[in-house]
Design a protein around this motif. Structure first.
Motif, PDB file in Angstrom:
ATOM      1  N   GLU A  72       0.922  -1.155  -0.009  1.00  0.00           N
ATOM      2  CA  GLU A  72      -0.220  -0.152  -0.073  1.00  0.00           C
ATOM      3  C   GLU A  72       0.663   1.070  -0.018  1.00  0.00           C
ATOM      4  O   GLU A  72       0.264   2.377  -0.347  1.00  0.00           O
ATOM      5  CB  GLU A  72      -0.916   0.094   1.085  1.00  0.00           C
ATOM      6  CG  GLU A  72      -2.275  -0.854   1.003  1.00  0.00           C
ATOM      7  CD  GLU A  72      -1.900  -2.314   1.024  1.00  0.00           C
ATOM      8  OE1 GLU A  72      -2.862  -3.193   0.684  1.00  0.00           O
ATOM      9  OE2 GLU A  72      -0.890  -2.703   1.513  1.00  0.00           O
ATOM     10  N   ASN A  73       2.126   1.279   0.272  1.00  0.00           N
ATOM     11  CA  ASN A  73       2.984   2.419   0.338  1.00  0.00           C
ATOM     12  C   ASN A  73       3.005   2.915  -1.037  1.00  0.00           C
ATOM     13  O   ASN A  73       3.270   4.159  -1.262  1.00  0.00           O
ATOM     14  CB  ASN A  73       4.426   2.071   0.737  1.00  0.00           C
ATOM     15  CG  ASN A  73       4.380   1.556   2.253  1.00  0.00           C
ATOM     16  OD1 ASN A  73       3.416   1.828   3.152  1.00  0.00           O
ATOM     17  ND2 ASN A  73       5.662   1.106   2.679  1.00  0.00           N
ATOM     18  N   LEU A  74       2.867   2.077  -2.016  1.00  0.00           N
ATOM     19  CA  LEU A  74       2.918   2.545  -3.576  1.00  0.00           C
ATOM     20  C   LEU A  74       1.726   3.316  -3.960  1.00  0.00           C
ATOM     21  O   LEU A  74       1.989   3.927  -4.995  1.00  0.00           O
ATOM     22  CB  LEU A  74       3.165   1.320  -4.547  1.00  0.00           C
ATOM     23  CG  LEU A  74       4.554   0.726  -4.542  1.00  0.00           C
ATOM     24  CD1 LEU A  74       4.597  -0.702  -5.129  1.00  0.00           C
ATOM     25  CD2 LEU A  74       5.536   1.420  -5.264  1.00  0.00           C
ATOM     26  N   LEU A  75       0.606   3.229  -3.131  1.00  0.00           N
ATOM     27  CA  LEU A  75      -0.506   4.264  -3.482  1.00  0.00           C
ATOM     28  C   LEU A  75       0.046   5.691  -3.535  1.00  0.00           C
ATOM     29  O   LEU A  75      -0.395   6.557  -3.918  1.00  0.00           O
ATOM     30  CB  LEU A  75      -1.761   3.804  -2.653  1.00  0.00           C
ATOM     31  CG  LEU A  75      -2.135   2.539  -2.756  1.00  0.00           C
ATOM     32  CD1 LEU A  75      -3.390   2.130  -1.593  1.00  0.00           C
ATOM     33  CD2 LEU A  75      -2.797   2.363  -4.317  1.00  0.00           C
ATOM     34  N   GLU A  76       0.868   5.965  -2.743  1.00  0.00           N
ATOM     35  CA  GLU A  76       1.374   7.441  -2.615  1.00  0.00           C
ATOM     36  C   GLU A  76       1.977   7.645  -3.924  1.00  0.00           C
ATOM     37  O   GLU A  76       2.486   9.068  -4.225  1.00  0.00           O
ATOM     38  CB  GLU A  76       2.146   7.581  -1.397  1.00  0.00           C
ATOM     39  CG  GLU A  76       1.587   7.201  -0.044  1.00  0.00           C
ATOM     40  CD  GLU A  76       2.833   7.318   1.153  1.00  0.00           C
ATOM     41  OE1 GLU A  76       3.891   7.683   0.622  1.00  0.00           O
ATOM     42  OE2 GLU A  76       2.445   7.032   2.187  1.00  0.00           O
ATOM     43  N   GLU A  77       2.464   6.796  -4.725  1.00  0.00           N
ATOM     44  CA  GLU A  77       3.054   6.939  -5.823  1.00  0.00           C
ATOM     45  C   GLU A  77       2.169   6.965  -7.084  1.00  0.00           C
ATOM     46  O   GLU A  77       2.650   7.184  -8.209  1.00  0.00           O
ATOM     47  CB  GLU A  77       4.187   5.887  -6.027  1.00  0.00           C
ATOM     48  CG  GLU A  77       5.217   5.790  -5.051  1.00  0.00           C
ATOM     49  CD  GLU A  77       6.371   7.071  -5.196  1.00  0.00           C
ATOM     50  OE1 GLU A  77       6.590   7.294  -6.446  1.00  0.00           O
ATOM     51  OE2 GLU A  77       6.633   7.585  -4.103  1.00  0.00           O
ATOM     52  N   ALA A  78       0.848   7.062  -6.919  1.00  0.00           N
ATOM     53  CA  ALA A  78      -0.218   6.754  -7.916  1.00  0.00           C
ATOM     54  C   ALA A  78      -0.035   7.751  -8.947  1.00  0.00           C
ATOM     55  O   ALA A  78      -0.226   7.669 -10.200  1.00  0.00           O
ATOM     56  CB  ALA A  78      -1.662   6.344  -7.512  1.00  0.00           C
ATOM     57  N   ASP A  79       0.010   9.263  -8.441  1.00  0.00           N
ATOM     58  CA  ASP A  79       0.083  10.221  -9.378  1.00  0.00           C
ATOM     59  C   ASP A  79       1.388  10.195 -10.271  1.00  0.00           C
ATOM     60  O   ASP A  79       1.174  10.601 -11.381  1.00  0.00           O
ATOM     61  CB  ASP A  79       0.197  11.628  -8.384  1.00  0.00           C
ATOM     62  CG  ASP A  79      -1.344  11.873  -7.892  1.00  0.00           C
ATOM     63  OD1 ASP A  79      -2.392  11.160  -8.250  1.00  0.00           O
ATOM     64  OD2 ASP A  79      -1.407  12.651  -6.936  1.00  0.00           O
ATOM     65  N   SER A  80       2.336  10.054  -9.672  1.00  0.00           N
ATOM     66  CA  SER A  80       3.588   9.930 -10.507  1.00  0.00           C
ATOM     67  C   SER A  80       3.696   8.821 -11.430  1.00  0.00           C
ATOM     68  O   SER A  80       4.215   8.877 -12.427  1.00  0.00           O
ATOM     69  CB  SER A  80       4.796   9.702  -9.448  1.00  0.00           C
ATOM     70  OG  SER A  80       6.055   9.766 -10.244  1.00  0.00           O
ATOM     71  N   ILE A  81       3.006   7.753 -11.160  1.00  0.00           N
ATOM     72  CA  ILE A  81       3.052   6.487 -12.045  1.00  0.00           C
ATOM     73  C   ILE A  81       2.152   6.917 -13.325  1.00  0.00           C
ATOM     74  O   ILE A  81       2.581   6.818 -14.340  1.00  0.00           O
ATOM     75  CB  ILE A  81       2.549   5.366 -11.268  1.00  0.00           C
ATOM     76  CG1 ILE A  81       3.560   4.891 -10.378  1.00  0.00           C
ATOM     77  CG2 ILE A  81       2.374   4.009 -12.210  1.00  0.00           C
ATOM     78  CD1 ILE A  81       3.246   3.790  -9.497  1.00  0.00           C
TER      79      ILE A  81
END
Length: 297
Positions: free
Chosen positions: A152-161
């Motif tokens: 779930e830490n990767l959800l913080e990267e959703a915009d960048s992805i």
């Protein structure tokens, strides 16, 4: 009676959902501590007893733990405080209430690393392990769910992805380490809370199905999202400068940096994955079910 703290968070919402299904058949009642009851799922509000307030507040936990048999304990980190205050000072009223009410079993959310050479210089992980010791001192039987980093830490990267096809972190691109889904941590907690035949103090690692590196994550995200995704490795000094610039407590930021450094040096590699420590959700499935909708939103 099972008490659930942080029932609307990443782990707590999964745990609440599971226990709403399984607890009645086991003859268990549920009680939650929540600041804002409106954040609970509509279908849950009439099926649990709600204690409104912060579980860092002495009066709140005193009410919540009265008559309780088991407690799920999770501290939501507060980066405006020092790590000691955010974890240990916050939890001390709960330790007193556990002892006062004779609560028999506590399941806490913790981290990997105990017993390793890195454990005493791993920042927030070091504090989390100290919290385990504090909770175990309440007299209750205690199990720490020892977790690696969360998917779930990767959800913080959703915009960048979505916008750039890039996600960032501070570990070596080829450093393989365990990763876990929050739902699997909740499943481990549910099992312990319902079957309270265990005694004493110990830890239960929840390691996910296999170790993955940032480059592995990028490859899998590329496959699952149907678009190129790459990993950008950032230096730790940039992390400290950025977070302090947001006004966060400097010692808490240093705790994050020290934790990231310890993970990059192998902090999470000290436990062998076995059928008992592996958990089922793989990264491919999590990407398809959770990350993909977030990136597309």
């Amino acid at each position: 009676m099972i008490v659930i703290t942080a029932p609307t968070g990443n782990i707590g919402r999964h745990l609440l959902s599971r226990l709403l299904e399984s607890a009645p058949a086991a003859g268990e009642e549920l009680r939650v501590i929540v600041r804002d009851p409106a954040r609970l799922p509509a279908g849950a509000r009439d099926r649990v007893e709600v204690v409104t307030g912060s579980h860092g507040d002495a009066e709140t936990v005193d009410r919540a733990f009265a008559g309780a048999d088991a407690v799920f304990w999770l501290v939501p980190p507060d980066a405006a405080l020092t790590p000691h205050d955010a974890y240990l000072t916050f939890s001390r009223p709960a330790v007193d209430a556990l002892a006062k009410h004779g609560v028999g079993h506590v399941v806490g959310v913790s981290a990997l690393g105990r017993g390793t050479p890195l454990a005493d210089r791993a920042g927030l992980v070091t504090t989390s392990l100290a919290l385990d010791d504090l909770l175990a001192g309440s007299g209750a039987a205690y199990r720490a769910l020892a977790n690696p980093s969360f998917f779930e830490n990767l959800l913080e990267e959703a915009d960048s992805i979505r916008e750039n096809g890039v996600f960032t972190d501070f570990v070596d691109p080829d450093r393989k380490a365990p990763l876990v889904a929050a739902a699997d941590i909740a499943a481990a907690a549910e099992s312990l809370l319902l079957d309270r035949s265990w005694t004493g103090t110990g830890s239960v690692p929840v390691l996910g199905p296999r170790d993955l590196s940032p480059n592995d994550l990028a490859r899998i995200m590329t496959e699952q999202l149907g678009r190129p995704v790459r990993y950008a490795h950032q230096p730790l000094d940039e992390l400290y400068t950025t977070l302090v610039g947001y006004g966060l407590d400097k010692t808490f930021v240093q705790g994050i940096v020290d934790m990231k450094r310890a993970k990059d040096e192998g902090l999470d590699a000290g436990v062998t994955r076995t059928p008992d420590t592996a958990s089922p959700t793989d990264f491919e499935h999590w990407c398809a079910q959770t990350l993909k909708p977030a990136v597309r939103s």
